[in-house]
Design an enzyme around this catalytic site. Structure first.
Site: not given
Length: 228
Positions: A13-14, A21, A29, A48, A51, A53, A56, A120-121, A123, A151, A176
């Site tokens: 994951d990122l 980030t 958000w 969030l 999850v 965009r 979220s 990573s979710a 974009k 996810k 995480d």
């Protein structure tokens, strides 16, 4: 039980794993929630993490009891607005945003010939990796727009192994967020949770922070799992 010697790839994951980030996501958000008249809380910010965009946005609207107040077109406009906020915040990001120990860990994986992919979710992950100076390590990335499920569905981490040409059991996934750990486990990969072990209790291996994430520490944890 999978042995350390059988592992050939790592699926990352990122946000919150390679770089924080999530701070920028949270601010963006928060700005949108204020605009929509939804009360922002720390719990909402945590929910969030990891999850997608649109999911979220739906969660924010549901929290404020506004899930039925907007058309799909309006929701897409708000999601795009959040992304614009996020990109503006990202302009100041550089290598100092890489979480402790992760640059060394990623380099050590390449030195030991492990395959790496990014699940990573976000974009915007290609842009983030460029700004962090880590893009060369992640030539294999999942395009979130090609996914049918977010996810905690296992699809993204299953694809993370697939793009490396590996079986899920040959991969370790790093996350995480609770939703991400569920995704890794559902894909049949070994899960490493980074953060509060009570929140990430479903992870196979827990580290409280990124500085503890090393090949040696992962091997030790897997050896203990094998003996138990």
């Amino acid at each position: 039980m999978v042995k350390f010697e059988q592992i050939k790839g790592f699926v990352f994951d990122l946000d919150g794993v390679i770089a924080d980030t999530s701070i920028y996501h949270g601010k963006a958000w928060h700005q949108l929630a204020d605009e929509l008249g939804v009360t922002w809380t720390e719990q909402l910010g945590n929910d969030l993490k990891g999850v997608s965009r649109m999911d979220s946005l739906e969660l924010i609207l549901k929290t404020g009891g506004k899930e039925n107040d907007y058309t799909l077109e309006e929701k897409e406009k708000y999601a795009a607005e959040k992304n614009t906020n996020y990109l503006n915040l990202l302009k100041d990001m550089d290598q100092s945003a890489i979480l402790p120990g992760m640059a060394d860990f990623i380099r050590s994986l390449e030195e030991h010939d492990y395959k790496l992919s990014l699940a990573s979710a976000s974009k915007n992950s290609p842009l983030v990796l460029e700004q962090l100076g880590l893009a060369q390590y992640f030539k294999n990335r999942i395009d979130p727009s090609t996914l049918k499920h977010g996810k905690p569905d296992p699809e993204i981490f299953a694809r993370g192994a697939e793009v490396l040409g590996l079986k899920p059991e040959e991969c370790i996934g790093l996350e995480d967020a609770s939703a991400g750990v569920k995704s890794i486990n559902g894909a049949g990969e070994l899960s490493v949770g980074i953060g509060d072990p009570e929140i990430l209790h479903e992870a196979d291996i827990n580290f409280t922070d990124t500085s503890q994430v090393t090949l040696d520490n992962i091997k030790k944890a897997m050896d203990v799992m094998e003996m138990s």
